[in-house]
Write a protein that holds these residues in place. Structure first.
Motif, PDB file in Angstrom:
ATOM      1  N   ARG A   1       0.738  -1.318   0.111  1.00  8.45           N
ATOM      2  CA  ARG A   1      -0.154   0.039  -0.269  1.00  8.45           C
ATOM      3  C   ARG A   1       0.847   1.300  -0.353  1.00  8.45           C
ATOM      4  NH1 ARG A   1      -4.306   0.669  -1.362  1.00  8.45           N
ATOM      5  NH2 ARG A   1      -3.368  -0.585  -3.235  1.00  8.45           N
ATOM      6  N   ALA A   2       2.178   1.214  -0.673  1.00 12.12           N
ATOM      7  CA  ALA A   2       2.723   2.248  -0.948  1.00 12.12           C
ATOM      8  C   ALA A   2       2.056   3.451  -1.148  1.00 12.12           C
ATOM      9  CB  ALA A   2       3.856   2.462  -1.092  1.00 12.12           C
ATOM     10  N   ALA A   3       2.321   4.864  -0.589  1.00 12.86           N
ATOM     11  CA  ALA A   3       1.762   5.423  -2.053  1.00 12.86           C
ATOM     12  C   ALA A   3       2.435   6.089  -2.738  1.00 12.86           C
ATOM     13  CB  ALA A   3       1.656   6.822  -1.434  1.00 12.86           C
ATOM     14  N   PRO A   4       0.709   6.113  -3.740  1.00 12.81           N
ATOM     15  CA  PRO A   4       1.991   6.306  -5.766  1.00 12.81           C
ATOM     16  C   PRO A   4       2.031   7.021  -5.727  1.00 12.81           C
ATOM     17  CG  PRO A   4      -0.875   6.824  -5.521  1.00 12.81           C
ATOM     18  CD  PRO A   4      -0.086   6.535  -3.854  1.00 12.81           C
ATOM     19  N   VAL A   5       3.557   7.573  -6.501  1.00 15.00           N
ATOM     20  CA  VAL A   5       4.916   8.488  -7.495  1.00 15.00           C
ATOM     21  C   VAL A   5       4.125   9.192  -8.708  1.00 15.00           C
ATOM     22  CG1 VAL A   5       6.993   8.140  -6.401  1.00 15.00           C
ATOM     23  CG2 VAL A   5       6.605   6.220  -7.831  1.00 15.00           C
ATOM     24  N   LEU A   6       3.331   8.239  -8.710  1.00 12.80           N
ATOM     25  CA  LEU A   6       2.901   8.595 -10.154  1.00 12.80           C
ATOM     26  C   LEU A   6       1.156   8.523 -10.216  1.00 12.80           C
ATOM     27  CD1 LEU A   6       3.991  10.533 -12.513  1.00 12.80           C
ATOM     28  CD2 LEU A   6       4.098   8.352 -13.828  1.00 12.80           C
ATOM     29  N   ASP A   7       0.207   8.590 -10.545  1.00 10.78           N
ATOM     30  CA  ASP A   7      -1.395   8.922 -10.794  1.00 10.78           C
ATOM     31  C   ASP A   7      -1.582   9.982 -11.381  1.00 10.78           C
ATOM     32  OD1 ASP A   7      -4.154   8.309  -9.974  1.00 10.78           O
ATOM     33  OD2 ASP A   7      -3.909   9.522  -7.857  1.00 10.78           O
ATOM     34  N   VAL A   8      -2.135   9.269 -12.533  1.00 12.91           N
ATOM     35  CA  VAL A   8      -2.738   9.266 -13.897  1.00 12.91           C
ATOM     36  C   VAL A   8      -4.238   9.326 -14.145  1.00 12.91           C
ATOM     37  CG1 VAL A   8      -2.739   9.606 -16.727  1.00 12.91           C
ATOM     38  CG2 VAL A   8      -0.495   9.437 -14.955  1.00 12.91           C
ATOM     39  N   ARG A   9      -5.179  10.280 -14.224  1.00 16.21           N
ATOM     40  CA  ARG A   9      -6.330   9.766 -14.627  1.00 16.21           C
ATOM     41  C   ARG A   9      -7.013  10.494 -15.854  1.00 16.21           C
ATOM     42  NH1 ARG A   9      -6.854   6.124 -11.488  1.00 16.21           N
ATOM     43  NH2 ARG A   9      -5.843   6.705  -9.503  1.00 16.21           N
ATOM     44  N   ASP A  10      -7.223   9.422 -16.296  1.00 19.06           N
ATOM     45  CA  ASP A  10      -8.670  10.322 -17.657  1.00 19.06           C
ATOM     46  C   ASP A  10      -7.119  10.876 -18.530  1.00 19.06           C
ATOM     47  OD1 ASP A  10     -10.429   9.633 -19.138  1.00 19.06           O
ATOM     48  OD2 ASP A  10     -11.182  12.044 -18.333  1.00 19.06           O
ATOM     49  N   LEU A  11      -6.011   9.868 -18.891  1.00 19.55           N
ATOM     50  CA  LEU A  11      -5.486  10.945 -19.347  1.00 19.55           C
ATOM     51  C   LEU A  11      -5.679  10.822 -21.841  1.00 19.55           C
ATOM     52  CD1 LEU A  11      -1.980  12.056 -20.583  1.00 19.55           C
ATOM     53  CD2 LEU A  11      -1.598  10.338 -20.783  1.00 19.55           C
ATOM     54  N   ARG A  12      -5.796  11.554 -21.762  1.00 21.80           N
ATOM     55  CA  ARG A  12      -6.252  11.262 -23.334  1.00 21.80           C
ATOM     56  C   ARG A  12      -4.923  12.504 -24.841  1.00 21.80           C
ATOM     57  NH1 ARG A  12     -11.707  10.760 -23.454  1.00 21.80           N
ATOM     58  NH2 ARG A  12     -11.861   9.785 -21.625  1.00 21.80           N
ATOM     59  N   THR A  13      -5.124  11.821 -25.663  1.00 17.74           N
ATOM     60  CA  THR A  13      -4.783  11.789 -26.440  1.00 17.74           C
ATOM     61  C   THR A  13      -5.108  12.125 -27.801  1.00 17.74           C
ATOM     62  OG1 THR A  13      -2.780  11.813 -25.110  1.00 17.74           O
ATOM     63  CG2 THR A  13      -2.067  12.575 -27.477  1.00 17.74           C
ATOM     64  N   VAL A  14      -5.252  13.175 -28.373  1.00 12.38           N
ATOM     65  CA  VAL A  14      -5.815  13.132 -30.065  1.00 12.38           C
ATOM     66  C   VAL A  14      -4.876  13.733 -30.904  1.00 12.38           C
ATOM     67  CG1 VAL A  14      -7.706  13.264 -31.873  1.00 12.38           C
ATOM     68  CG2 VAL A  14      -8.415  13.435 -28.905  1.00 12.38           C
ATOM     69  N   PHE A  15      -4.571  13.324 -32.361  1.00 10.84           N
ATOM     70  CA  PHE A  15      -3.481  13.647 -32.884  1.00 10.84           C
ATOM     71  C   PHE A  15      -4.431  14.728 -34.223  1.00 10.84           C
ATOM     72  CE2 PHE A  15      -0.655  10.500 -31.274  1.00 10.84           C
ATOM     73  CZ  PHE A  15       0.255  12.126 -31.133  1.00 10.84           C
ATOM     74  N   ARG A  16      -4.397  15.544 -34.783  1.00 13.21           N
ATOM     75  CA  ARG A  16      -4.981  16.352 -35.189  1.00 13.21           C
ATOM     76  C   ARG A  16      -4.688  16.317 -36.253  1.00 13.21           C
ATOM     77  NH1 ARG A  16      -9.815  16.951 -32.803  1.00 13.21           N
ATOM     78  NH2 ARG A  16      -9.757  17.558 -30.172  1.00 13.21           N
ATOM     79  N   THR A  17      -4.137  15.480 -37.690  1.00 11.13           N
ATOM     80  CA  THR A  17      -3.987  15.895 -38.704  1.00 11.13           C
ATOM     81  C   THR A  17      -4.730  16.460 -39.689  1.00 11.13           C
ATOM     82  OG1 THR A  17      -4.270  13.328 -39.670  1.00 11.13           O
ATOM     83  CG2 THR A  17      -2.774  13.269 -37.707  1.00 11.13           C
ATOM     84  N   ARG A  18      -4.146  16.461 -41.201  1.00  8.85           N
ATOM     85  CA  ARG A  18      -5.146  16.179 -42.550  1.00  8.85           C
ATOM     86  C   ARG A  18      -6.064  15.429 -42.179  1.00  8.85           C
ATOM     87  NH1 ARG A  18      -1.556  19.521 -46.505  1.00  8.85           N
ATOM     88  NH2 ARG A  18      -0.543  17.480 -46.918  1.00  8.85           N
ATOM     89  N   ALA A  19      -5.463  14.241 -42.881  1.00 11.21           N
ATOM     90  CA  ALA A  19      -6.054  12.536 -42.701  1.00 11.21           C
ATOM     91  C   ALA A  19      -7.188  12.901 -42.213  1.00 11.21           C
ATOM     92  CB  ALA A  19      -5.313  12.013 -43.452  1.00 11.21           C
ATOM     93  N   GLY A  20      -7.348  14.348 -41.171  1.00 16.02           N
ATOM     94  CA  GLY A  20      -8.438  12.840 -39.642  1.00 16.02           C
ATOM     95  C   GLY A  20      -7.948  13.179 -38.494  1.00 16.02           C
ATOM     96  N   ASP A  21      -8.957  13.210 -37.592  1.00 19.14           N
ATOM     97  CA  ASP A  21      -8.074  12.912 -36.028  1.00 19.14           C
ATOM     98  C   ASP A  21      -7.988  11.277 -36.266  1.00 19.14           C
ATOM     99  OD1 ASP A  21      -9.267  15.436 -35.710  1.00 19.14           O
ATOM    100  OD2 ASP A  21     -10.376  15.665 -34.930  1.00 19.14           O
ATOM    101  N   ILE A  22      -7.119  11.371 -35.018  1.00 14.39           N
ATOM    102  CA  ILE A  22      -6.808   9.718 -34.679  1.00 14.39           C
ATOM    103  C   ILE A  22      -6.562  10.034 -33.537  1.00 14.39           C
ATOM    104  CG2 ILE A  22      -4.970   7.761 -34.267  1.00 14.39           C
ATOM    105  CD1 ILE A  22      -4.183   8.889 -37.381  1.00 14.39           C
ATOM    106  N   HIS A  23      -7.319   9.452 -32.459  1.00 10.58           N
ATOM    107  CA  HIS A  23      -7.233   9.203 -31.247  1.00 10.58           C
ATOM    108  C   HIS A  23      -6.832   7.888 -30.379  1.00 10.58           C
ATOM    109  CE1 HIS A  23     -11.246  12.443 -30.032  1.00 10.58           C
ATOM    110  NE2 HIS A  23     -11.285  11.562 -31.336  1.00 10.58           N
ATOM    111  N   ALA A  24      -5.323   8.327 -30.403  1.00  8.04           N
ATOM    112  CA  ALA A  24      -4.285   7.405 -29.985  1.00  8.04           C
ATOM    113  C   ALA A  24      -4.775   6.864 -28.465  1.00  8.04           C
ATOM    114  CB  ALA A  24      -3.055   8.541 -30.055  1.00  8.04           C
TER     115      ALA A  24
END
Lengths: 373, 342
Positions: B4-27
């Motif tokens: 039960r050690a405390a988290p050093v890194l706590d990531v919540r709901d991370l999102r990344t979209v690449f907006r390219t000319r050919a359209g969006d890519i939700h990575a």
């Protein structure tokens, strides 16, 4: 030689003896030859009809050079290559051309081996244009047949390679290789560039096609688990030589050469319980340069079971069981048949000392003792 | 280690979209995870599953534009990495969070000596003098098992073999004693015997330095050997996650199960035919509104085409994003867990 006793009737499709392929190293203004990369340094094996021989080894061991040499994509330095009984080792490229339809190749990277400016149809048709006198309509039919055989939708015949995924591109490469009904296909790392979920698709396809068309494969790969799946016999290469060759089950259950043992133990085990209990043999150091191989056994610089004799005498490949050969001083009559006599070793050849604790070493009748000279 | 050690890194709901000319890519589509002090978290996925982009987004290393990173927070030491000014992020990156990438030939600069490249973060982040940095660099090279370390500082990357270069990369990443090391396919380009050397080295270094590690790979075998917890990614989402023993013994998401079944082994029984996963991984032009694995899933039913499943807890910190794991929805379809001992 390789398979002496238990050879079933029927000639091998491919029979290779003492294949040597050295690439010259040239230096200076006059491009004088100053040495050679001994990529393949005396390799012999047979492949029987309908069989798959797996050729495994790490990068730089010469496995791909073997694949290209047996198809005579290189002018080999020396040795004999017999394809269905015909000697092709010294054959001129113009005469080889007539034999090309019988032997084909599937390459590793389908993106690099397919012309991006040709449509799928023209890629698969090209060997038909070159080697057959079929009419345009017959060719179109044949291409469609091939696309069906490899599981590509024939509606996509007019598309370009970039429109396909990696696995589909590899299917295009396979269709091209099969266009002329070859007997023998060299598959050079055909799945290395693909994702794991796609690898299985391509391997299953290769197996289906083998059964359907009676193909004989030389399957070159660094992936020992995939080779165990697809190959009936396996040859392990290290620094230009085959160090061990055996039927699949024997090789994986009881590897004899210390390099094979280390290689197998280094393959990650996808089961956490087993992975943690397994003994891993971690080799020290790097592979020596094939331009300057060590004296004696090529593996002596990294071998955990190295003996003084290994640094002096190059071990010959010995048949230790039917269809099973090993080139290692730990196995077979020690140095008895080597041409150059052993000097500076006081030990009697029939009583080698083996360092204690070589994992998996089951040599009978030899007490493990470590002797420090 | 997974206590039960405390988290050093706590990531919540991370999102990344690449907006390219050919359209969006939700990575990356809502990735949440924790990394606890001293543990090794394995991240498994095929190319395009979003595993690398997730980590690059955390470190502010995805080029923007075309990428748009949103969601969060991603807390490191109580601070949101996604909202830190670039200057502050730079102080963390390479110093408190180290990283190693797949190809050691392209990540080392060929025109600088290896010593210079190890000393750079030391001088920049720790403000060490040239002499102190050089001494520390030699120590680090020795730590990662390069013989004759002090002399080799003046060599260039091309004078090292692939395995050695990867060790140099690890030395660079370790230079400032990071709390977190992110390793993206660090052994994929290497031969198995060299990979075994690197894995052994990692285990040793972790025991000695006690840092937390995120190890990204597509090789389940590697994960089985080194990870405490594993996170399986598909379509830019975490589809299964848990302690490594639980996930391998009771894989629940059909993708995880297929992935485990598709890999042949060097020992044990040999299957006559490989279990292939038919079809292709998806490329998402919109955020997923249904299960991303539905088209390749042998168990897919009507609801899978309408609903993107949440991560259902399975006990012992194990969870899976599949309706089969929902106790209310499909009691008939839940996979029989293999009998656990005791």
């Amino acid at each position: 030689m390789a398979d002496g006793a238990g050879l079933p009737p029927g000639e091998p499709v491919l029979s290779v003896r003492d294949l040597v392929m050295h690439f010259p190293i040239r230096r200076g203004l006059l491009r004088r030859r100053v040495g050679a990369v001994r990529a393949v340094d005396g390799v012999s094996f047979d492949i029987l009809p309908g069989e798959t021989l797996g050729l495994v080894g790490e990068s730089g061991c010469g496995k791909s050079t073997v694949g290209r040499s047996v198809l005579r994509l290189y002018d080999i330095t020396s040795g004999s290559i017999r394809l269905e009984g015909t000697e092709i080792g010294r054959m001129s490229q113009s005469r080889l051309r007539r034999l090309r339809p019988r032997m084909q190749m599937v390459f590793q990277d389908p993106m690099a081996s397919l012309d991006p400016r040709m449509t799928v149809e023209s890629i698969i048709r090209e060997p038909l244009d070159e080697h057959t006198g079929l009419s345009a309509r017959e060719k179109r039919e044949r291409v469609a047949e091939l696309m069906d055989a490899v599981g590509l939708n024939r509606r996509f015949a007019a598309r370009y390679p970039h429109a396909f995924s990696g696995g589909q591109r590899q299917r295009i490469g396979i269709a091209r290789a099969l266009a002329l009904n070859p007997r023998f296909v060299v598959c050079d790392e055909p799945i290395a560039a693909l994702d794991v979920s796609i690898q299985a698709q391509v391997v299953n396809l290769l197996e289906d096609l083998q059964e359907r068309f009676g193909l004989t494969y030389l399957f070159i790969s660094h992936d020992l688990s995939m080779v165990r799946h697809i190959a009936g016999r396996v040859a392990v290469m290290y620094l230009g030589r085959i160090v061990e060759s055996a039927p699949r089950e024997a090789l994986y259950a009881d590897p004899l050469h210390p390099y094979t043992q280390a290689l197998l133990s280094a393959v990650p085990e996808p089961d956490p319980a087993l992975a943690r209990s397994r003994r891993r043999i971690v080799l020290r150091g790097d592979v020596p340069s094939p331009a300057n191989p060590p004296r004696g056994c090529n593996f002596s610089t990294r071998c955990p079971a190295v003996m003084p004799i290994c640094r002096e005498v190059d071990p010959l490949s010995q048949e230790v069981a039917p269809g099973r050969t090993v080139a290692c001083h730990l196995h077979g009559p020690l140095a008895a048949r080597t041409p150059n006599p052993v000097r500076e070793t006081t030990r009697a050849p029939e009583a080698p000392s083996i360092p204690a604790g070589i994992p998996g070493d089951e040599t009978p009748g030899q007490t493990p003792t470590r002797s420090v000279p | 280690m997974p206590d039960r050690a405390a988290p050093v890194l706590d990531v919540r709901d991370l999102r990344t979209v690449f907006r390219t000319r050919a359209g969006d890519i939700h990575a990356v589509n809502g990735v949440s995870f924790e990394l606890r002090a001293g543990e090794l978290l394995g991240v498994v996925g095929e190319s395009g599953s979003g595993k690398s982009v997730t980590m690059m987004a955390l470190l502010g290393l995805v080029p923007s534009p075309p990428a748009v990173v949103s969601g969060g927070p991603a807390l490191f030491d109580g601070r949101d990495l996604l909202r830190l000014p670039e200057a502050e992020l730079r102080r963390i990156r390479g110093a408190r969070i180290g990283f190693v990438f797949q190809d050691p030939m392209t990540s080392l600069n060929p025109v600088f000596t290896v010593g210079f490249q190890i000393m750079e973060p030391l001088r920049r982040h720790l403000r060490l003098s040239r002499r102190a940095a050089r001494a520390r660099a030699a120590e680090l090279l020795a730590l990662v098992g390069i013989p004759d370390a002090a002399r080799r500082l003046d060599d260039y990357p091309h004078q090292f073999s692939g395995g050695m270069r990867q060790r140099v990369m690890i030395a660079v990443a370790l230079a400032c004693d990071p709390q977190v090391l992110i390793a993206d396919e660090p052994t994929t380009a290497l031969d198995v015997t060299i990979q075994a050397q690197i894995l052994e080295l990692m285990a040793e270094l972790r025991a000695r330095l006690g840092m937390a590690v995120i190890w990204i790979t597509h090789d389940l075998g590697v994960i089985a050997g080194i990870a405490d917890r594993v996170m399986v990614m598909y379509g830019g989402q975490v589809i299964e996650h848990g302690p490594v023993e639980a996930v391998f013994a009771r894989p629940t998401h059909p993708y995880t199960r297929a992935l485990l079944a598709t890999v042949p082994k060097v020992s044990g029984e040999r299957s006559r035919r490989l279990q292939a996963i038919e079809g292709q991984p998806p490329i998402l032009s919109a955020p997923p509104e249904a299960c991303t694995f539905r088209d390749r899933c042998p168990h897919a039913f009507e609801t899978c085409f309408r609903l993107n499943p949440q991560r259902y807890p399975l006990g012992e910190g194990h969870d899976a994003a599949c309706l089969l794991a929902d106790p209310g929805l499909a009691p008939w379809g839940r996979p029989e867990p293999r009998v656990a001992h005791g």
